[in-house]
Write an enzyme that holds these catalytic residues in place. Sequence first.
Site, PDB file in Angstrom:
ATOM      1  N   GLU A  67      -1.743  -6.549  -1.281  1.00  0.00           N
ATOM      2  CA  GLU A  67      -0.745  -6.610  -0.215  1.00  0.00           C
ATOM      3  C   GLU A  67      -1.439  -7.196   1.006  1.00  0.00           C
ATOM      4  O   GLU A  67      -2.502  -6.718   1.420  1.00  0.00           O
ATOM      5  CB  GLU A  67      -0.199  -5.217   0.117  1.00  0.00           C
ATOM      6  CG  GLU A  67       0.657  -4.617  -0.975  1.00  0.00           C
ATOM      7  CD  GLU A  67       1.152  -3.231  -0.613  1.00  0.00           C
ATOM      8  OE1 GLU A  67       0.845  -2.741   0.493  1.00  0.00           O
ATOM      9  OE2 GLU A  67       1.835  -2.612  -1.449  1.00  0.00           O
TER      10      GLU A  67
ATOM     11  N   ASP B 169       3.702   1.896  11.053  1.00  0.00           N
ATOM     12  CA  ASP B 169       2.259   1.893  10.854  1.00  0.00           C
ATOM     13  C   ASP B 169       1.545   2.822  11.818  1.00  0.00           C
ATOM     14  O   ASP B 169       1.927   2.942  12.992  1.00  0.00           O
ATOM     15  CB  ASP B 169       1.709   0.473  11.012  1.00  0.00           C
ATOM     16  CG  ASP B 169       2.170  -0.439   9.896  1.00  0.00           C
ATOM     17  OD1 ASP B 169       2.122   0.019   8.743  1.00  0.00           O
ATOM     18  OD2 ASP B 169       2.577  -1.572  10.166  1.00  0.00           O
TER      19      ASP B 169
END
Length: 286
Positions: free
Chosen positions: A55, A66
């Site tokens: 990824e 995040d």
Amino acid sequence: MTDRGETGRIDRRFAALRKEGRAALVTFTMAGDPDYATSIAILKALPRAGADVIELGMPFTDPMADGPAVQAAGLRALRAGQTMKKTLAAVRDFRAGDDATPIVLMGYYNPIYIYGVDRFLADAKTAGVDGLIAVDLPPEEDAELCLPTMKAGLNFIRLATPTTDEKRLPTVLTNTSGFVYYVSITGITGAAAPDTGKVAAAAARIKRHTKLPVCVGFGVRTAAHARAIAETADGVVVGSALVDAVRHSLGPDGKPISSTIAAVTDLVRALAEGVRAGRAVAANSE
């Protein structure tokens, strides 16, 4: 049930791993972190260190899902001049030497929207991207990116979470392909260690609704975590620990040093050993 008959790199990789009887190690690093050249060197080194699926983060200024580690990685990349064009160029560079390892671009819709969806998908396909994860687009917005992505021949990978109940899960799985990314904790990336018992139950529940591989991420930081999760999941996703390895390796001026790449690959090797040991434990207990 969600079962698209794809035969792209992601499908081929998970089919090969099933034959080996083990789970995948899925690594996340940020494109352009800490600079373009170093990030490409890390990217190219990941498969040799044991990454089965990659990824690659698309830097964004407001990454709402995040935690601090990935946020900081994105900001480092943006300060170093990373752009979407450079991210796609990195994939092309990687593909020149590796045509087998799947690459999934992960991030947020805004940079893709600004680039232009049709242009982005065409350029991503040409560069050698295999799939997308857009964490801020729910199934109700499939027309924005998911359906065009499928039409372009790329996998669109959806996230399921601890709050995705039985009623919601079929909606989440609709139009999902490649694999299902199960977020093992409620909250942001890297915030806490996953509860492996709950992860096993969640993976089993998702598998009742789809034949797609189920990969588990958020909070996986050590080989021990990876080993435990690999006993029941089809893949283990590690991100925050790897971007932290980059950060901790930088010199006082924030620039990479001679050991920066090794700091990441050494951790990937340890995680890969954990993943392989985990599935071996599961196989021996059946």
